[in-house]
Each structure stands twice: as C-alpha cells, then as structure tokens.
Design a protein around this motif. Sequence first.
Motif, PDB file in Angstrom:
ATOM      1  N   GLY A 173     -11.233   0.880  -2.055  1.00  0.00           N
ATOM      2  CA  GLY A 173     -11.613   1.779  -3.090  1.00  0.00           C
ATOM      3  C   GLY A 173     -10.310   2.765  -3.171  1.00  0.00           C
ATOM      4  O   GLY A 173     -10.335   3.702  -4.379  1.00  0.00           O
ATOM      5  N   GLY A 174      -9.748   3.117  -2.232  1.00  0.00           N
ATOM      6  CA  GLY A 174      -8.907   4.365  -2.076  1.00  0.00           C
ATOM      7  C   GLY A 174      -9.016   5.136  -0.919  1.00  0.00           C
ATOM      8  O   GLY A 174      -9.954   4.747   0.034  1.00  0.00           O
ATOM      9  N   ILE A 175      -8.196   6.225  -0.891  1.00  0.00           N
ATOM     10  CA  ILE A 175      -8.318   7.278   0.236  1.00  0.00           C
ATOM     11  C   ILE A 175      -9.400   8.100   0.205  1.00  0.00           C
ATOM     12  O   ILE A 175      -9.645   8.683  -0.850  1.00  0.00           O
ATOM     13  N   PRO A 176     -10.266   8.140   0.935  1.00  0.00           N
ATOM     14  CA  PRO A 176     -11.210   9.384   0.980  1.00  0.00           C
ATOM     15  C   PRO A 176     -10.720  10.657   0.827  1.00  0.00           C
ATOM     16  O   PRO A 176      -9.894  11.069   1.411  1.00  0.00           O
ATOM     17  N   ARG A 177     -11.464  11.509  -0.403  1.00  0.00           N
ATOM     18  CA  ARG A 177     -10.955  12.647  -0.743  1.00  0.00           C
ATOM     19  C   ARG A 177     -10.884  13.396   0.552  1.00  0.00           C
ATOM     20  O   ARG A 177     -11.729  13.737   1.303  1.00  0.00           O
ATOM     21  N   ARG A 178      -9.765  14.199   0.486  1.00  0.00           N
ATOM     22  CA  ARG A 178      -9.331  15.448   1.491  1.00  0.00           C
ATOM     23  C   ARG A 178      -8.810  14.726   2.773  1.00  0.00           C
ATOM     24  O   ARG A 178      -8.439  15.579   3.635  1.00  0.00           O
ATOM     25  N   ASN A 179      -8.859  13.492   2.867  1.00  0.00           N
ATOM     26  CA  ASN A 179      -8.052  13.040   4.094  1.00  0.00           C
ATOM     27  C   ASN A 179      -6.591  13.274   4.042  1.00  0.00           C
ATOM     28  O   ASN A 179      -6.071  13.556   3.147  1.00  0.00           O
ATOM     29  N   VAL A 180      -6.225  13.553   5.386  1.00  0.00           N
ATOM     30  CA  VAL A 180      -4.774  13.820   5.465  1.00  0.00           C
ATOM     31  C   VAL A 180      -4.374  12.649   6.319  1.00  0.00           C
ATOM     32  O   VAL A 180      -4.840  12.559   7.556  1.00  0.00           O
ATOM     33  N   VAL A 181      -3.332  11.907   5.564  1.00  0.00           N
ATOM     34  CA  VAL A 181      -2.927  10.396   5.877  1.00  0.00           C
ATOM     35  C   VAL A 181      -1.378  10.423   6.404  1.00  0.00           C
ATOM     36  O   VAL A 181      -0.740  10.924   5.841  1.00  0.00           O
ATOM     37  N   LEU A 182      -1.372  10.108   7.683  1.00  0.00           N
ATOM     38  CA  LEU A 182      -0.014   9.655   8.120  1.00  0.00           C
ATOM     39  C   LEU A 182       0.510   8.391   7.436  1.00  0.00           C
ATOM     40  O   LEU A 182       0.000   7.448   7.664  1.00  0.00           O
ATOM     41  N   LEU A 183       1.668   8.511   7.136  1.00  0.00           N
ATOM     42  CA  LEU A 183       2.319   7.196   6.321  1.00  0.00           C
ATOM     43  C   LEU A 183       3.609   6.879   7.242  1.00  0.00           C
ATOM     44  O   LEU A 183       4.571   7.943   7.223  1.00  0.00           O
ATOM     45  N   SER A 184       3.545   6.079   8.271  1.00  0.00           N
ATOM     46  CA  SER A 184       4.469   5.884   9.293  1.00  0.00           C
ATOM     47  C   SER A 184       5.126   4.653   9.151  1.00  0.00           C
ATOM     48  O   SER A 184       4.660   3.605   8.714  1.00  0.00           O
ATOM     49  N   GLY A 185       6.546   4.678   9.276  1.00  0.00           N
ATOM     50  CA  GLY A 185       7.337   3.586   9.421  1.00  0.00           C
ATOM     51  C   GLY A 185       8.948   3.836   9.795  1.00  0.00           C
ATOM     52  O   GLY A 185       9.302   5.091   9.787  1.00  0.00           O
ATOM     53  N   GLY A 186       9.423   2.664  10.079  1.00  0.00           N
ATOM     54  CA  GLY A 186      10.833   2.881  10.405  1.00  0.00           C
ATOM     55  C   GLY A 186      11.789   3.132   9.087  1.00  0.00           C
ATOM     56  O   GLY A 186      11.206   3.143   7.868  1.00  0.00           O
ATOM     57  N   PRO A 187      13.108   3.175   9.110  1.00  0.00           N
ATOM     58  CA  PRO A 187      14.027   3.260   8.049  1.00  0.00           C
ATOM     59  C   PRO A 187      13.929   1.940   7.131  1.00  0.00           C
ATOM     60  O   PRO A 187      13.817   0.837   7.614  1.00  0.00           O
ATOM     61  N   GLY A 188      13.930   2.273   5.703  1.00  0.00           N
ATOM     62  CA  GLY A 188      13.967   1.134   4.937  1.00  0.00           C
ATOM     63  C   GLY A 188      12.642   0.535   4.643  1.00  0.00           C
ATOM     64  O   GLY A 188      12.696  -0.586   4.137  1.00  0.00           O
ATOM     65  N   THR A 189      11.621   1.196   5.305  1.00  0.00           N
ATOM     66  CA  THR A 189      10.275   0.542   4.900  1.00  0.00           C
ATOM     67  C   THR A 189       9.445   0.879   3.711  1.00  0.00           C
ATOM     68  O   THR A 189       8.495   0.195   3.475  1.00  0.00           O
ATOM     69  N   GLY A 190       9.939   1.668   3.073  1.00  0.00           N
ATOM     70  CA  GLY A 190       9.557   1.868   1.599  1.00  0.00           C
ATOM     71  C   GLY A 190       8.290   3.148   1.714  1.00  0.00           C
ATOM     72  O   GLY A 190       7.810   3.296   0.922  1.00  0.00           O
ATOM     73  N   LYS A 191       8.579   4.131   2.884  1.00  0.00           N
ATOM     74  CA  LYS A 191       7.619   5.114   3.096  1.00  0.00           C
ATOM     75  C   LYS A 191       7.560   5.971   1.604  1.00  0.00           C
ATOM     76  O   LYS A 191       6.605   6.575   1.178  1.00  0.00           O
ATOM     77  N   THR A 192       8.947   6.613   1.488  1.00  0.00           N
ATOM     78  CA  THR A 192       9.187   7.598   0.241  1.00  0.00           C
ATOM     79  C   THR A 192       8.523   6.990  -0.991  1.00  0.00           C
ATOM     80  O   THR A 192       7.846   7.489  -1.801  1.00  0.00           O
ATOM     81  N   ILE A 193       8.988   5.617  -1.364  1.00  0.00           N
ATOM     82  CA  ILE A 193       8.699   4.989  -2.525  1.00  0.00           C
ATOM     83  C   ILE A 193       7.192   5.118  -2.705  1.00  0.00           C
ATOM     84  O   ILE A 193       6.406   5.523  -3.811  1.00  0.00           O
ATOM     85  N   LEU A 194       6.327   4.444  -1.807  1.00  0.00           N
ATOM     86  CA  LEU A 194       5.002   4.592  -1.770  1.00  0.00           C
ATOM     87  C   LEU A 194       4.298   6.152  -2.051  1.00  0.00           C
ATOM     88  O   LEU A 194       3.598   6.285  -2.688  1.00  0.00           O
ATOM     89  N   ALA A 195       4.924   6.839  -1.189  1.00  0.00           N
ATOM     90  CA  ALA A 195       4.369   8.353  -1.481  1.00  0.00           C
ATOM     91  C   ALA A 195       4.602   8.787  -2.843  1.00  0.00           C
ATOM     92  O   ALA A 195       3.791   9.439  -3.468  1.00  0.00           O
ATOM     93  N   LEU A 196       5.806   8.466  -3.440  1.00  0.00           N
ATOM     94  CA  LEU A 196       5.893   8.944  -4.702  1.00  0.00           C
ATOM     95  C   LEU A 196       4.982   8.236  -5.812  1.00  0.00           C
ATOM     96  O   LEU A 196       4.705   8.865  -6.702  1.00  0.00           O
ATOM     97  N   GLN A 197       4.770   6.909  -5.620  1.00  0.00           N
ATOM     98  CA  GLN A 197       4.038   6.170  -6.497  1.00  0.00           C
ATOM     99  C   GLN A 197       2.523   6.829  -6.447  1.00  0.00           C
ATOM    100  O   GLN A 197       2.004   6.922  -7.484  1.00  0.00           O
ATOM    101  N   PHE A 198       2.067   7.254  -5.300  1.00  0.00           N
ATOM    102  CA  PHE A 198       0.836   7.739  -5.115  1.00  0.00           C
ATOM    103  C   PHE A 198       0.543   9.158  -5.893  1.00  0.00           C
ATOM    104  O   PHE A 198      -0.276   9.304  -6.640  1.00  0.00           O
ATOM    105  N   LEU A 199       1.969   9.899  -5.811  1.00  0.00           N
ATOM    106  CA  LEU A 199       1.714  11.187  -6.835  1.00  0.00           C
ATOM    107  C   LEU A 199       1.807  10.822  -8.293  1.00  0.00           C
ATOM    108  O   LEU A 199       1.080  11.246  -9.153  1.00  0.00           O
TER     109      LEU A 199
END
Lengths: 249, 249, 249, 249, 249, 249
Positions: free
Chosen positions: B18-44
């Motif tokens: 259903g989504g991330i529980p409100r107020r959670n601080v989530v680590l989005l971890s991965g190596g280079p080229g794994t899509g971390k920044t894209i996922l983060a921008l998509q979240f915003l």
Amino acid sequence: MVERVKTGVPGLDEILNGGIPRRNVVLLSGGPGTGKTILALQFLWSGLQLGEPGIYVALEEHPVQVRVNMRGFGWDTRQFEQEGKFAVIDAFTGGIGEAAKREKYVVKETDSVEELIDVLRTAIREVNAQRVVVDSVSTLYLLKPSIARNVVLQLKKVLSGMGTTSLLVSQVSVTERGFGGPGVEHAADGIIRLDLDEVDGELVRSIIIWKMRGTSHSMKRHVMEITDKGIVVHPDKVLKTRRYVLMQE
Amino acid sequence: MVERVKTGVPGLDEILNGGIPRRNVVLLSGGPGTGKTILALQFLWSGLQLGEPGIYVALEEHPVQVRVNMRGFGWDTRQFEQEGKFAVIDAFTGGIGEAAKREKYVVKETDSVEELIDVLRTAIREVNAQRVVVDSVSTLYLLKPSIARNVVLQLKKVLSGMGTTSLLVSQVSVTERGFGGPGVEHAADGIIRLDLDEVDGELVRSIIIWKMRGTSHSMKRHVMEITDKGIVVHPDKVLKTRRYVLMQE
Amino acid sequence: MVERVKTGVPGLDEILNGGIPRRNVVLLSGGPGTGKTILALQFLWSGLQLGEPGIYVALEEHPVQVRVNMRGFGWDTRQFEQEGKFAVIDAFTGGIGEAAKREKYVVKETDSVEELIDVLRTAIREVNAQRVVVDSVSTLYLLKPSIARNVVLQLKKVLSGMGTTSLLVSQVSVTERGFGGPGVEHAADGIIRLDLDEVDGELVRSIIIWKMRGTSHSMKRHVMEITDKGIVVHPDKVLKTRRYVLMQE
Amino acid sequence: MVERVKTGVPGLDEILNGGIPRRNVVLLSGGPGTGKTILALQFLWSGLQLGEPGIYVALEEHPVQVRVNMRGFGWDTRQFEQEGKFAVIDAFTGGIGEAAKREKYVVKETDSVEELIDVLRTAIREVNAQRVVVDSVSTLYLLKPSIARNVVLQLKKVLSGMGTTSLLVSQVSVTERGFGGPGVEHAADGIIRLDLDEVDGELVRSIIIWKMRGTSHSMKRHVMEITDKGIVVHPDKVLKTRRYVLMQE
Amino acid sequence: MVERVKTGVPGLDEILNGGIPRRNVVLLSGGPGTGKTILALQFLWSGLQLGEPGIYVALEEHPVQVRVNMRGFGWDTRQFEQEGKFAVIDAFTGGIGEAAKREKYVVKETDSVEELIDVLRTAIREVNAQRVVVDSVSTLYLLKPSIARNVVLQLKKVLSGMGTTSLLVSQVSVTERGFGGPGVEHAADGIIRLDLDEVDGELVRSIIIWKMRGTSHSMKRHVMEITDKGIVVHPDKVLKTRRYVLMQE
Amino acid sequence: MVERVKTGVPGLDEILNGGIPRRNVVLLSGGPGTGKTILALQFLWSGLQLGEPGIYVALEEHPVQVRVNMRGFGWDTRQFEQEGKFAVIDAFTGGIGEAAKREKYVVKETDSVEELIDVLRTAIREVNAQRVVVDSVSTLYLLKPSIARNVVLQLKKVLSGMGTTSLLVSQVSVTERGFGGPGVEHAADGIIRLDLDEVDGELVRSIIIWKMRGTSHSMKRHVMEITDKGIVVHPDKVLKTRRYVLMQE
C-alpha cells in the motif's frame, strides 16, 4: 534446578527448553530488519504480563517512539509505567526537547557509559526490575571497538549482580556473520542470533540459539515470523542453510 | 491503522502493501546505474500529482540538471515550483555560478551538515513538504564514515519530526553488498535495495524491500525496469539470485 | 529527442542504441591490456572523420608516443593538428625534453589538477572541441583516493559545461572488479567496462555498458576484438560470464 | 611494419607472433619459483648469440652468483663481458666485498633509484645495449609501494628512450594474482605472466601473454617447462585453468 | 655436476633428485603442527651420521628442551657436542637461567639480528659446520615485517658465503597459504612446504617442493608421516588437493 | 616412555593415545559457545579426583561464578579448596567487591601480566599444582596482539618450568578459523580445537587435536557433546567437514 525466565515469545521458550536461565546476560544479535527490537520489547511485555517489572534502555530511538512502536503490536505500557513497573531509560535525546522533559530516567551525556550505568542501577532498584533490555549495546562502542568487551563486562556486573535477566541488542552489518566481535561474544552468557536470508529470491527469517549458559537448548536454525502480534518462532520448522560452516573450498 | 504514502512507482506500492508508512525515513540503497535517483524523483513527482508538496536535496548534481533529468521522463516541475509546492535545495554548487543565483534554497558550505539541516527545515516549512529526498546522503559522510550514523539520526529527527516521509539515497560501490554501513542500516526506518546483476552475460535489474517499519511487505526480490516513463516494478516476477545468503562453502 | 555522439567503434554505437548522449561524461574502466586507450583514441579519430574536433589529455604517455600509437592503427592526426581540429594536451612530460617543447598545450605541474583544468579549458575553446579523452583520470588521484570524487566533479563541470562529450579512462587493477571507487562510479554519467577474462585457458575480451544517462542500451556483455584497424564490438555475440553477481556461496 | 626482438626462448617468439616489439618495456611477473630470472637471462643470452649486446641489473643476487647461475644453463658470458657486449650492473652489494671491487658497474646506494638510473644510462651507452633486464623492479619499491608507478615511468623513459627492449622482473607473492599493482601494470608496454599451479597434487608451469603493445599475440595459457638448457614454451599445449575469471559464486 | 647434501629424511632425497644442492638456503615453511622442527632436526642429525657437523639456532625453544626433543626421536647429540661437531646456539634465553649458563653459544640480546649473525659466524667457523638450521627465521621479523627480506639476505650472505647448506624455518599461520611473504619467498634458493589438511574429517600431512635452485625435483604433493623415528616422505603417494590453484569461481 | 596426564574427559584421553604428555602447555581454542571453559574445568576436576592439585586462573568470570558453574556439573571444589589442593586465582575483579576480599589469590592490576605470573608462581608452589588452566589467555593480549607470543612464552616458562600440565584457553571469533594468531599457535606444545558448525540447519560440536608434542594422536575430527555431567568425546564418530582445507576454487 535452574530457574528460568519465560520470554513469552511463542515457540522461543520451547527451543530454550523452558526459557532463559535467570540472571543470564544474553546477546541478541542480527542485521538490520531481522526483528531484534521487536523480540526484545516482546520479552519485556511478556514479563509485565507475568508480574515481572522491566526496563528498556533506549539508545537508538526516542522514548516516545518506543512506546508508539510497542502499541503498534498491542503492547500498551502506560498503566505499567504509572504503577512503576515499567520504565524507559532515555539514552537517546540527552534530555533535549519537550517530550524528553517528561521522561523520568534520562542519560544526559549519551556517550557516557558511566552515567548510563548509574541511571540503570537506580532504575532497576526503583522499578524492582526483573528484566532489562539494552537496545543497542553496539551503540556504546560503535566508534571505539576496543572498549567493547569492557562495556559488556561492566553491564554484566550490574545486570546480573542485581538479579535481572537481560537482553543486549547487538547490531551487526548485513554482511557480517559474527555476533559483535570476539570480546563481546565470549563475555555474554548466551547468544541468540536472528537472520534474514535471501533464498531463491525470497527473504526468510530464522533464529538460532548459539549458546545459553545453564541449560541445553535446540541446536537447530528455526523459521521465525514477524506478525502484527509480534514474533512467532516455529520449533518444528528448520531452515537448512549453512551460514556457519566455514569451509573454504 | 497505519497511514501510508503512495510512491506512485508502478508495482512498488503493491509490494509495499500500500505504500510507505507516513513519517518513515527510508534508505534507498544501490550501486551505480541501479536507478536510485530516478526512483527518488518519481516518488516526488507522484506526490505532486497527488497534491503532496516535495523537496529534493541535490548533493550530487546541479539543480538545473536535476530539472532537465526530470523532464526527460516527462516530469516538468516548473509550475509546481512557481506555486511553491516543489523545491530543489542546491547543496551542490555552493551558490557559485549564474544558474545558482536563481536558486531559492542554497547551502553555501556544501560540507556543512548543520547548514544543510537549517535550510532543509526552512524549506520544509515554506513548501509545506510531505515528501523529501536527500540525494545522496552518502556524500555527507564520504570522507568521515565515523559520523555516518549521527548524520542519519540528525536528518531523521528533522524529517520525521516535521512530518515528512523521506528517501535517503545511499550510494554503495558496485562490489559492496551492504546498504551503507551498520550505523546507517540500523538507524533507518526502512531499507529498499536496488540491484544490477549480470546473469549469463546479461544485466538484470531487481528491487527488494529489506525492512519497512510499520507494515508487512513482499519478502521477494522483484524484477524492475527503467522505461522512458520512469521505473516499473513487477510484483509477479521474482529474480532468484542469492545475494544475501552468506554461506561460505 | 536526445542528441547523440557516434563513437565510430564498429558495433559499439549499435549497443548504445545510437551513440553516447551529448555532453555525457563517461567512465571507461578496465584492467591492464583491456584496450581502454585504443577505444578512447578511436572515439577521437571517428570524431575527426565526422568533422568534430577533439582533445586527448595525455597523462600516461609521451604525446609523441600517443601519435605513434595512433598511426599504428592508421589514424594519422597530423593534418588535423595543423588545422587546429585536434590537440594533445601534454600532462606527462612537465614540459621537459626536446619534443615537449614543440607541444602547444602543456601542463607544467603534472600533479596539479587546477592547472590541468585551466589548460583543458583553453584548449577546448581554441580547438572548439566536441570530444575529449582524459587518459587516465586515475592518475590524478592515484596517491590521494579521497579526492577522487572531487576531481571527477570538477572535470565534469568543465567538460559537460563547455558542451563536450568525454571519456574518462579509469585504470583498475587486474584483480579489481569495481570501476574506480564509489565516488567516481556514481559521479559519472555513464560507465563502460572492458574486461579480459581467462576462460578455459584462453583470454577473451568483452565490453559491457553498465550505465548511460539519457538512453537505454544493451544490457549484455558483448564479445570485443582488437584488430589492426582498432576495436570491433560484436552486438550479436554475448559472453556468458558472471562477473557481477555477488553471490557468495 | 613493427620491428621485433627475438626472445630466443623456444616457443615464446611463436606465441608472441615473432618476438617483442622493439623498445617495449615488458613486465615479467610471477610468484617464487616460476622461472622469471631464468627466462630473463635466457632473453639476454639469446641476444648475445644474435649480436645484440645486453645488460642485467642485479638487485636480488650477487653478480658472481648471477654468472654462476647462467653457466649452469651453459650460458657463459665471460667472453662477451671482455668484448664489452655484456654487463652486469651490481645493485646488490653496494660495492662491498672483494668480488664487488672487480665489478665495472656498481650502484653504491642500493636504495637510490636515481643512482641506479645514472649507472644504467652509462652502461647502456658504453655497451651499446639492445636488451636490458631489471631483476627485480619490485625491490625498488618493496617498502614504498606509492612510488612504484613513478619508478617504472622513470625506467621506461630511459630504457625505451635509449632504444633498448627490456624486461622488468616483477615479483609477486605466491598468493597474489595481480602483476605488481595498478600503477605498474598500466605503465608497462607488455605483461608476461608465469604461473606455478597445483593441479590434482602436481605443480604445473604455464605462461600467458597478458598484453603486448604493437602486436597481436596468443591469447592462451601455454604449458611451460624449465629444462637444463633453459625454458621451453609449448605453443600447442594449453593449460585450462581459470585464474583470471573473477566470478565470485 | 651439482654437489648435493643428503637430507637423510626417508623419501625426501628421492623427490629432491638426490638432495639439496650444496650452499642452498632453503625456506622450510608450514603452519603449526606440520613437522617443520622435526624435519629440520632430522636434517642435522643425518648430517652428523655422515660426518657433516651442524648447528641449530634455537629461537623458539630452550636449548635444553631442543636436546630433549631430539632424544625423543633417538637422536642423542651429546657425544657430537663434546667432539665439537654439533652446537645449539641459544637465541632464546638471553643467557638467563642456570641451564643457559652452561651453553657455549648465546645471543644475549635476543632481538638483535646483528649479534645473532656474529655468534653464528663464530660457531660455523669453530664447528666447521656443513649444515645450519635457523628455527624460526620468522621470529626475527615477527614484529617488523618490513625488515624480513633484509634479514633473509643477511643470513643468506653468511650461510651460503661460508659454505653451509641451510634450512630457514618459516612459521605461517594455519590459515595462511603463503610461505612467509614476498620478500622472503623470492630471496630463498629453495622452498619446501609442509601442510596439514583436513580431508573428510581427517588430518593428512603432505610435503611439496615449491622451488629448488640448481636441480629439478618432484613437482608433486607427497604424503608425509611423522613416526617415532622422525619424518617419512612417500615418493609414490600423491595427495590430490588443490591448495595453490587460485581460481576464484 | 612419555608420562601422561589424564584429562578425564570421556573419550578425549583415548584420542590423545592416553592423555596429554606431562609439562605440555596446550592451547584450547574455539569460538563462543564451543565448550572451552567446561572442558578446562573438567580437566581440573578430573585431576582432583586423581589426587593432582590444580589451579584455575579466572580472567573472564568472577571466581564465585566459576565455582557456581562447576557445581552445575556436580563438581564441588569446596573441600579441595579447604585442603589446599585447589585454587582459583582471581584475575577478574581486581580485588574489588565483598566476595573478592575472601579470595586468597588476587591479581590487583588485572592488565599486568607480570603480577599475574607472580601470583601464579606463588599459587603453584603453595598448592603444589599439577594442572593449571588460564581462562582465557586471549584476554591478556586482546588490545595488544603484538605481545601475544611473548605472553605465551612467559607463561610457558613458568608453567612448564614448574612441572605443571596446562591448558591455555584461546578465544577466537565465530568467524575465525585460526587458533589465536601465528605467534601463539607455534609457541604452544599442543593445540586442541573445539568447533560449533551449522550443518543443514543444525549445530554440531566437534573436537580435533591439531598438534600434541610428545605423542601421536587421533588425526580425526570427533563428534563431541556437552551433557549435564560435562563433555563427552566420541572416539568412533567422525565429523566430515572440511574446515581446514584451504582450497580456493
């Protein structure tokens, strides 16, 4: 015959052959997300249900959040705190912030092991604590690994000496197979390890009793679940991984 | 019942139950080229579509480039910035350069965690932010790993304390299986890991929810794609690798 | 639609779905003998054939030797140098020696990143360079790994800011699976990795595009050859090794 | 067409497609007991047979012992030394001892790379050397790995600049798969690796050309023998081990 | 033809094709419990039986205990010591204690390599030693690994220079596959390695000649036994393990 | 014929071919929870039953707790302590606390190896000790690994010199395959290793005699149990793991 403390975690007392021998200081070790804190809080809550007062030393989380987390599992400690049977020691905020001012037990210098032990001693006496959780003990020596053994020995002297049965939460990295370093591993009376392994693309939880002074115990790696009522251990389900065979072939 | 924040990433909310529980601080971890920044921008961006203002803390890239990158996926933030519903905090240029002068939120001393937190606090208040991304949090302690845990705890206090739900992007090396070190891994409320593995001569992407406080979630490693519309997670496709079984045989 | 720069390496543009997106700063990483320098020179030579001026920053080799090496593949740059369309920046000799005196662009203090960037800026402007190769970027932080990320960010600002498309050659040890360290790997817009593996007693060459901002690309490990005309990539031949699956079984 | 220097080692010129391209500085790397010194001396002796003067820089062994070792294979250099066509540079004794006093070329401060290069320059000129062996180059930076690349670059400038073709013996530990460190591996024009592996309880010797500027070469791992006449390489026998596939499964 | 020294260890001379070439300085390397000291003492005792005087440099054990250990195998050195054909150099006690006062050759400062070499030189001359054992050479650089190569070179100069054939015992950890470090491994004229491996729950002993200057030798890993008469090597029994194939699969 | 000391542990004397040779200083090495302390106490208790006085040096545990632990296995030492045939040396409390004041042998400065050895010498003389246990010797050099070998040599001199047979408990981490470091491993007269391995999801105990000066012994890894009467070794049950084959394939 050895006196035992029931953990109250379904299945865990069974694989402990009745519970943790009284006065044992047990290392509860695992990586992130393995359920260490939940198991430790459940141990305290079970104690309250059995009339055994308890103390939670909060080193990782705001005391308010700790209580919120407990209520998420249906463990409401408010009445017990009012009756003086449960206490959270705030070793997280340093006494700063509104909420912190309402806490009874506060460690002002959060990196002072001495002050922590003083406050702990007072709280155990006042609450008449039978159970104590330190979450996490790793925080106390994160930046000074060389004092780790000494910190554990000091805690052990107070915790065991004052008659409590206790869990020391030991945080290890997701890639670390140890339990928190040689000094710590040998100093503890018992070691319970929680694991989260990826098997064929799926995460599985397991628990293994590595050692427990004063009792025999299951020698198997048991499947474990985190439910919305807390942790459940399956004494009859064994996970056949081979984490601790150090063959290098 | 737990309140949740929709990530808006197709398939991801499903495996998060259903989504991330409100107020959670989530680590989005991965190596280079794994899509971390894209996922983060998509979240915003997804937040903006749902009327939830957001903030992106740019530590790795020029703010102008960040907006260009977003438009490449069809995510044009200009109107939202004008309406005061979206902001980029420039923690990259130090305020130097023409473009930087047009930025509203600038961290002058790019290696000052204190200033960053001050600016962040102001921006959250002014934008009334519900979502925050810090990209990357690793940059803040790249040269001083010993302060990592403390940095994360400070950010957590502000981000969670002010009511936002946030992603902390954690960069790890291509050869690193951890999530950013023990202090960081245990301090976060959740860990989402992105991976890029070579299987039989072909790179495959996957995502796994390692932990998420306040909710159960899929325990599987799911196949993930990067399309020109952003990231897509496949809840029904499991990648059977064994990255996190630490057997040493 | 994204603008692309043709590498001119047979097969490589195909697996890049048309070429490297303009202004990208790409890490070209590999062990000794994998063909990094040849590929980088071929990229410049191809540009000259297409009317795109280029610059080679020589950090590992004498400029005279660089030209000799190019002629070995039939790439004679003399006319282009005379027309001011190609330049070698001598960051190797420190201006010492007869031959060096005839060089137009010289970095006197070979360990000064600042001077290197100044000379580079001038050369790009005068040559009107569309393509730049820095061979190798590793040399710039060989003895100070802690500045690696900063060096790459500084170069990126100039190279991308002035509109060039560039390759940063990253030397790794034969036993190193990374691409040059976490700071470097995450800062680059793209990563191309060349490998030399021993399979059943025979060395085989391969190339893999690990990441490339602004475009999709082949996700496969392709067989590569070094011929006397330069490098050839085989888009239809996949090498099935498993270099980057981090299972530890 | 590239000019080549015959190694004179049976089989080796064949897998080098005719010999080592003239002026190349080649790293000859291997663990203890792999035959590096024998191969290097054989390279010099073959040169003498072909009328190409040579120099052996003795960093590991007394010059007298070097000559004794050569005679053990039937390579008697006395006449060539008298005719001024062969020289041993004594970089071992520091000029101390009776025998050392009879040496013509002596490096007094055995840890001075500068003096070594001065003596080397003089000797190359006087002997009119076409071939040079430095045995071992590793000794020059054993205690200061950070200067390794610089030492190799300095040697390369003199050796290649003065027209010689040379072998730099690189000693690695029996457990080390690298060739002498990243700075060294990338600076050399070629890398020849000798190995000694235990296969089913028996040691087998092999040789592999890892890289060689200016020529194509065999990409296979060839079986090699040490006989009482020196080294023999078998171009038609391939050893199928997998030393350099870095899969971690 | 090369002159050889018989080790006198049954089977060992056979796999050495007749014995150790005279004047060779041989590293005798192995983990704890592999039989290094026994083999070294047997080498000396065999020499005495053949009329070749010998010296044992005791760095790990009290000279009295050394003699006791030898008698345990039936090797009584008393008469040989009286006749001046055998000596133990006490580099263990520092001359302290009753027993030590009766020793003829004592190194007072046990961490002085210079004094050790002085005493050794004297003893070799007086005893007219043909064989020398240094047990262990590792002790001399245990706390200063950077001097290891230099120590071995100094010993080599004396031992080989004065005409003796010698064994340098090199202690490695049970988990170490090397022979004592790169400087040491390459400086020795020969390397004999003893191993103790657990195969299917049973420890097996083996010996392998890794290198031996001046002679060809068995290239196989031979089964070895420790009996109450000393060590026995089985030239016809090969142990098929794969200790030294460095495949990382 | 060699004089032996019976360990009294069922099955252990059998695989030791009769017991530990008198005066041997034996390293008893293992990870947490492997039963080292139980085996060591059982060795002392068995001695008392045979009329051989003993001493336990308590470095990890309060002397009172040591006696409690022993009684848990039915080993009541009170009478023996009164008769002066058994002593616990308190090297844990530093003489602080009520209970400690009743101890006869106390090491005041718990990190002084010199004082420990003084007290030990006195105690051995007064108790006329035949057996000594130091639990653990690792504690003495936990923070200064470089003195490890020296500490063991000093203890050996006293323990062996005064005629006792002794066990030095060596704590290693759960992930460590060594026995306590090279200096320690080679200095001991014997090494007994206890292991706890996870095989198919179940922990199994085993014991292996790695070396034992003065006697042959079983070369097998034997299954071991901890019962409420102490440790039992099964001479006829072999555990087929491969902990110590260092193949790296």
